[in-house]
Design an enzyme around this catalytic site. Structure first.
Site, PDB file in Angstrom:
ATOM      1  N   ASP A 133       0.821  -1.210   0.000  1.00 28.73           N
ATOM      2  CA  ASP A 133       0.000   0.000   0.000  1.00 28.73           C
ATOM      3  C   ASP A 133       0.855   1.259   0.000  1.00 28.73           C
ATOM      4  O   ASP A 133       2.080   1.206   0.178  1.00 28.73           O
ATOM      5  CB  ASP A 133      -0.954  -0.010   1.210  1.00 28.73           C
TER       6      ASP A 133
ATOM      7  N   ASP B 147      -7.423  -3.015  14.351  1.00 28.84           N
ATOM      8  CA  ASP B 147      -8.807  -3.381  14.006  1.00 28.84           C
ATOM      9  C   ASP B 147      -8.856  -4.569  13.054  1.00 28.84           C
ATOM     10  O   ASP B 147      -9.880  -4.836  12.428  1.00 28.84           O
ATOM     11  CB  ASP B 147      -9.540  -2.175  13.403  1.00 28.84           C
TER      12      ASP B 147
ATOM     13  N   HIS C  16      -7.149  -5.011  10.228  1.00 31.33           N
ATOM     14  CA  HIS C  16      -6.961  -4.791   8.787  1.00 31.33           C
ATOM     15  C   HIS C  16      -5.614  -5.325   8.309  1.00 31.33           C
ATOM     16  O   HIS C  16      -4.643  -5.322   9.055  1.00 31.33           O
ATOM     17  CB  HIS C  16      -7.145  -3.313   8.408  1.00 31.33           C
TER      18      HIS C  16
ATOM     19  N   GLU D  80      -9.528  -1.900   5.428  1.00 33.63           N
ATOM     20  CA  GLU D  80     -10.183  -1.560   6.691  1.00 33.63           C
ATOM     21  C   GLU D  80     -11.417  -2.431   6.911  1.00 33.63           C
ATOM     22  O   GLU D  80     -11.878  -3.106   5.981  1.00 33.63           O
ATOM     23  CB  GLU D  80     -10.603  -0.080   6.630  1.00 33.63           C
TER      24      GLU D  80
HETATM   25  C1  GLP Z   1      -0.699   0.335   8.565  1.00 35.18           C
HETATM   26  C2  GLP Z   1      -0.307  -0.453   7.307  1.00 35.18           C
HETATM   27  C3  GLP Z   1      -0.477  -1.931   7.514  1.00 35.18           C
HETATM   28  C4  GLP Z   1       0.205  -2.357   8.795  1.00 35.18           C
HETATM   29  C5  GLP Z   1      -0.429  -1.649   9.965  1.00 35.18           C
HETATM   30  C6  GLP Z   1       0.161  -2.046  11.310  1.00 35.18           C
HETATM   31  O1  GLP Z   1      -2.043   0.556   8.647  1.00 35.18           O
HETATM   32  N1  GLP Z   1      -1.055  -0.065   6.169  1.00 35.18           N
HETATM   33  O2  GLP Z   1       0.059  -2.622   6.401  1.00 35.18           O
HETATM   34  O3  GLP Z   1       0.107  -3.754   8.944  1.00 35.18           O
HETATM   35  O4  GLP Z   1      -0.225  -0.257   9.768  1.00 35.18           O
HETATM   36  O5  GLP Z   1       1.342  -1.342  11.548  1.00 35.18           O
HETATM   37  P1  GLP Z   1       2.337  -1.644  12.738  1.00 35.18           P
HETATM   38  O6  GLP Z   1       3.150  -2.814  12.282  1.00 35.18           O
HETATM   39  O7  GLP Z   1       3.161  -0.406  12.854  1.00 35.18           O
HETATM   40  O8  GLP Z   1       1.525  -1.935  13.937  1.00 35.18           O
END
Ligand code: GLP
Length: 263
Positions: free
Chosen positions: A72, A141, A143, A148
């Site tokens: 993304d 959440d 995702h 989402e």
């Molecule tokens: C963002 C990214 C996700 C990632 C998530 C969790 O929303 N788009 O791909 O998995 O954050 O991030 P973290 O690993 O910092 O908790």
């Protein structure tokens, strides 16, 4: 689905890096038959990237014939923005390994034509024969990528509007200022991720415990998009004990037993 529970974040990172190296080496990639790897950003995979850099520098794995697709990118941040996922990937991984720039794919959050950008991204994966291993993190959440809650479980690469909860969680990277966090992103879909031969989701920390409980122990639901992994023939959730702390004792015992000697 496999659920692999390790004592702490460091062991999760080490296991993930060794696994990625093993999968690439086992595949014996070449210029005409590259290994196709899907990659995430976020704080969770940082340790894995560090260890993969070490493995690359010590000659244990090469990325010369690896093609990557990131999950993304924020809409409206250009490549030089320190919080763009482009910047993150070069800074934390690509600048330190032997990957070829032409083999790196990241969605362009500055594009004027979202539909074309997303369609071309899907086509590029398809033309390479699909993704061999998609690695992801998970949001609080549930995702994966930026899919989402209530994202279609058959979704493809597209624009998504971020939820209040994701904007809040990600504001830590934007001086804790909610107004600086982009409100939209381009993201691969759940369907895109599920098309990969194998999917490895990493989760560490207590703040991911609820997402893992829903993703692993409750039904498949668009409310917790990580739960789509239940339908994947080769899905792995690799987590630490904190992230597994909301799972039932029986679930933990089962997976600790069945996975104890496996890679
Ligand atoms: C963002 C990214 C996700 C990632 C998530 C969790 O929303 N788009 O791909 O998995 O954050 O991030 P973290 O690993 O910092 O908790």
């Amino acid at each position: 689905m496999r659920v692999i529970i390790k004592d702490n974040k460091d062991i999760v990172s080490e296991w993930a890096a060794q696994y990625v190296a093993y999968k690439i080496n086992q595949f014996r990639p070449s210029a005409t038959k590259p290994f196709v790897l899907g990659l995430p950003t976020g704080s969770t995979p940082l340790g894995m990237y560090k260890k993969l850099i070490e493995l690359n520098k010590s000659g244990k794995v090469s990325f010369a014939h690896v093609v990557t697709f990131n999950m993304d990118e924020y809409i409206g941040l250009d490549e030089s923005h320190p919080q763009s996922y482009h910047y993150f990937m070069y800074e934390n991984f690509f600048n330190h390994i032997d990957i070829k720039k032409k083999n790196i794919h990241i969605l362009d959050g500055m594009t004027k034509n979202y539909a074309k950008e997303c369609g071309d991204y899907e086509l590029a994966m398809h033309n390479l024969g699909g993704v061999n291993l998609f690695i992801g993190g998970v949001g609080e959440d549930g995702h994966i990528a930026f899919n989402e809650p209530f994202s279609s479980l058959t979704s493809r690469t597209r624009v998504k509007t971020l939820t209040e909860s994701t904007i809040k969680a990600n504001s830590r990277f934007f001086d804790n200022d909610l107004s600086k966090v982009p409100t939209q992103a381009l993201t691969v879909g759940i369907g895109t991720i599920m098309d990969a031969d194998e999917v490895l989701i990493l989760a560490t920390g207590k703040n991911k415990a609820n997402a893992l409980h829903h993703g692993i122990e409750e039904g498949i639901s668009h409310v917790w998009t990580v739960s789509a992994l239940q339908q994947h023939p080769h899905g792995i959730i690799l987590c630490d004990k904190d992230a597994a702390s909301a799972l039932h004792k029986d679930t933990v015992d089962y997976f600790m037993d069945i996975e104890k000697d496996k890679f």
